[in-house]
Design a protein around this motif. Structure first.
Motif, PDB file in Angstrom:
ATOM      1  N   THR A  51       0.853  -1.178   0.000  1.00  0.00           N
ATOM      2  CA  THR A  51       0.000   0.000   0.000  1.00  0.00           C
ATOM      3  C   THR A  51       0.891   1.230   0.000  1.00  0.00           C
ATOM      4  O   THR A  51       1.987   1.224   0.580  1.00  0.00           O
ATOM      5  CB  THR A  51      -0.932   0.021   1.225  1.00  0.00           C
ATOM      6  OG1 THR A  51      -1.760   1.191   1.162  1.00  0.00           O
ATOM      7  CG2 THR A  51      -0.157   0.058   2.533  1.00  0.00           C
ATOM      8  N   ARG A  69      -4.179  -0.074  -3.086  1.00  0.00           N
ATOM      9  CA  ARG A  69      -4.711   0.886  -2.131  1.00  0.00           C
ATOM     10  C   ARG A  69      -3.698   1.998  -1.821  1.00  0.00           C
ATOM     11  O   ARG A  69      -2.502   1.767  -1.673  1.00  0.00           O
ATOM     12  CB  ARG A  69      -5.081   0.181  -0.827  1.00  0.00           C
ATOM     13  CG  ARG A  69      -5.797   1.100   0.174  1.00  0.00           C
ATOM     14  CD  ARG A  69      -5.798   0.481   1.566  1.00  0.00           C
ATOM     15  NE  ARG A  69      -6.307  -0.875   1.570  1.00  0.00           N
ATOM     16  CZ  ARG A  69      -7.590  -1.194   1.681  1.00  0.00           C
ATOM     17  NH1 ARG A  69      -8.508  -0.245   1.787  1.00  0.00           N
ATOM     18  NH2 ARG A  69      -7.966  -2.463   1.681  1.00  0.00           N
ATOM     19  N   GLU A 120      -7.874   3.895  -5.686  1.00  0.00           N
ATOM     20  CA  GLU A 120      -8.540   3.391  -4.480  1.00  0.00           C
ATOM     21  C   GLU A 120      -7.871   4.044  -3.268  1.00  0.00           C
ATOM     22  O   GLU A 120      -6.752   3.687  -2.909  1.00  0.00           O
ATOM     23  CB  GLU A 120      -8.409   1.872  -4.396  1.00  0.00           C
ATOM     24  CG  GLU A 120      -9.047   1.282  -3.138  1.00  0.00           C
ATOM     25  CD  GLU A 120      -8.715  -0.177  -2.933  1.00  0.00           C
ATOM     26  OE1 GLU A 120      -9.083  -0.726  -1.866  1.00  0.00           O
ATOM     27  OE2 GLU A 120      -8.071  -0.773  -3.811  1.00  0.00           O
ATOM     28  N   THR A 175      -7.993   5.251   0.755  1.00  0.00           N
ATOM     29  CA  THR A 175      -8.549   5.167   2.100  1.00  0.00           C
ATOM     30  C   THR A 175      -8.076   6.391   2.876  1.00  0.00           C
ATOM     31  O   THR A 175      -6.877   6.605   3.022  1.00  0.00           O
ATOM     32  CB  THR A 175      -8.078   3.890   2.809  1.00  0.00           C
ATOM     33  OG1 THR A 175      -8.572   2.746   2.104  1.00  0.00           O
ATOM     34  CG2 THR A 175      -8.566   3.842   4.249  1.00  0.00           C
ATOM     35  N   HIS A 196      -1.842  -5.420   4.590  1.00  0.00           N
ATOM     36  CA  HIS A 196      -0.756  -5.185   3.639  1.00  0.00           C
ATOM     37  C   HIS A 196       0.573  -5.636   4.232  1.00  0.00           C
ATOM     38  O   HIS A 196       0.818  -5.475   5.429  1.00  0.00           O
ATOM     39  CB  HIS A 196      -0.690  -3.703   3.260  1.00  0.00           C
ATOM     40  CG  HIS A 196      -1.917  -3.232   2.562  1.00  0.00           C
ATOM     41  ND1 HIS A 196      -2.173  -3.526   1.240  1.00  0.00           N
ATOM     42  CD2 HIS A 196      -2.982  -2.501   3.000  1.00  0.00           C
ATOM     43  CE1 HIS A 196      -3.338  -2.987   0.892  1.00  0.00           C
ATOM     44  NE2 HIS A 196      -3.840  -2.368   1.949  1.00  0.00           N
ATOM     45  N   GLU A 205     -12.327   0.968   5.974  1.00  0.00           N
ATOM     46  CA  GLU A 205     -12.842   0.750   4.624  1.00  0.00           C
ATOM     47  C   GLU A 205     -14.221   1.356   4.401  1.00  0.00           C
ATOM     48  O   GLU A 205     -14.723   1.330   3.287  1.00  0.00           O
ATOM     49  CB  GLU A 205     -12.896  -0.762   4.338  1.00  0.00           C
ATOM     50  CG  GLU A 205     -11.520  -1.380   4.225  1.00  0.00           C
ATOM     51  CD  GLU A 205     -11.571  -2.833   3.839  1.00  0.00           C
ATOM     52  OE1 GLU A 205     -12.574  -3.485   4.198  1.00  0.00           O
ATOM     53  OE2 GLU A 205     -10.620  -3.316   3.210  1.00  0.00           O
TER      54      GLU A 205
END
Length: 394
Positions: free
Chosen positions: A4, A52, A82, A84, A131, A393
């Motif tokens: 990530t 991510r 994507e 977060t 991750h 998430e």
């Protein structure tokens, strides 16, 4: 490997906040037309196999809603990514969980306040989300090519020919002029004569760039830095250091018997806003180097910890953790008190700040070693926590 990309993004309410003594470097103003984060995310759209991205939103608590709304808007402008977003709301829940796992930990070791604690928040969020590698990128940088992530992961988790594990590695950055070297034509006057590391840094960088692709590093670019889970489950960033947490991580790795490696084929472009050095920022650096020197000296007295010496860190950053630090600080504070507009600020550093920094270092020299003893249990306790994963998430 399931990596990530973690991007700490620093924000302030207005220009006055940007210039306050406790302000972070490179903070974006909420009303900025095109903040650094927008430019950074745009550059990531070209990256192959990107997964991510975790954005750590660092801002004043009372402005969380307002700034989070702005950052959500920026993220929505890049729908192919994507992302977060971790704000003070999510961070507070994670901090409560950390306190439950390790109730004897003092201070905020995992937080959205303080450079080291913020980096630790990125590591634990990666662990929560499953991750096994973290690639740190700063929001005032841009990615230059689609193979950014491939180069970030090159060699990570493998071994050198000498069978040494590559569990953390640094790339480097080009400045606005397109050079990887520090500009030695600027800031060479009397007020910076003893407080510049440009020549020492360039000497080390030139050698690293001309060698093999992967070499043992004395340098960390925190905005182009990759850490494997086998390292970040054992070693944390230091939440007690005032600044320079990226280079300090190299020291922490060596204390744990591991190394940080340098990859001379992995590079980003650094486009920071203009910033000046003021007396409060200088004082932060004085605290940083005195603390660093005391911390490493204290660790050297522990038989269970690998010693890190100034001699092993030459030509850079060894001089900054050596006995020569005292002379550097005194001379710089004095000439700046005499020849800059901030006479009182630098005079106070000269008269009182040095002793205060030295005393602070003595009082806190063992804080990191205590904290990191809890770190493996913190990461293990958070990894796979389904409630926290759902929170992030959401």
């Amino acid at each position: 490997m399931n990596p990530t990309i973690v991007i700490p993004s620093y924000w302030a309410g207005d220009s006055a906040d940007l210039e306050s003594p406790g302000a972070y470097d490179h903070a974006s103003e909420v009303g900025s037309a095109r903040p650094e984060l927008d430019r950074c995310l745009a550059s990531l759209e070209q990256v192959r196999n990107i997964g991510r991205i975790i954005v750590l939103l660092v801002c004043p608590q009372q402005l969380t809603e307002r700034i989070a709304e702005r950052v959500h808007g920026i993220i929505e402008d890049h729908p192919s990514l994507e992302v977060t977003l971790v704000t003070n709301r999510e961070a507070s829940v994670i901090m409560d969980r950390v306190a439950a796992i390790a109730p004897k930990v003092r201070g905020e070791g995992v937080s959205l306040r303080g450079y080291g604690a913020i980096r630790n928040m990125g590591l634990v969020c990666a662990a929560i989300l499953g991750h096994d590698a973290v690639v740190f990128l700063d929001d005032d940088e841009v990615v230059l090519a689609p193979d950014f992530l491939e180069k970030a992961l090159y060699g990570l988790g493998h071994e050198t020919r000498q069978r040494l594990p590559i569990l953390a590695k640094s790339g480097y950055f080009y400045n606005e002029a397109g050079s990887p070297l520090a500009d030695t034509t600027k800031k060479n006057g009397l007020t910076n004569r003893w407080w510049t590391k440009r020549i020492e840094f360039n000497r080390w960088m030139e050698r690293a760039l001309s060698g093999t692709r992967i070499s043992r590093s004395n340098y960390v670019c925190g905005g182009c830095f990759a850490v494997h889970a086998r390292a970040f489950r054992r070693v944390s960033f230091d939440p007690f250091i005032t600044r320079g947490e990226d280079l300090d991580f190299l020291f922490n790795m060596r204390l744990a018997g591991m190394d940080v490696w340098f990859d001379n084929a992995w590079v980003v472009k650094h486009l920071p806003p203009h910033q000046a050095e003021y007396a409060p920022r200088f004082m932060q650096n004085v605290y940083r180097w005195y603390y660093e020197r005391a911390k490493l000296a204290s660790a050297a007295r522990r038989p269970d910890i690998t010693s890190v010496t100034a001699a092993s860190l030459m030509p850079y950053p060894g001089p900054w953790i050596s006995d020569g630090l005292d002379d550097r600080v005194r001379k710089t504070a004095l000439v700046r008190a005499l020849f800059t507009r901030e006479h009182r600020g630098y005079w106070r550093v000269y008269r009182h700040g040095i002793d205060e920094a030295r005393e602070h270092a003595r009082e806190h020299q063992d804080d990191y070693l205590r904290f990191v003893s809890f770190w493996p249990s913190i990461v293990a306790g958070l990894a796979g926590d389904e409630g926290l994963r759902a929170l992030l998430e959401r």
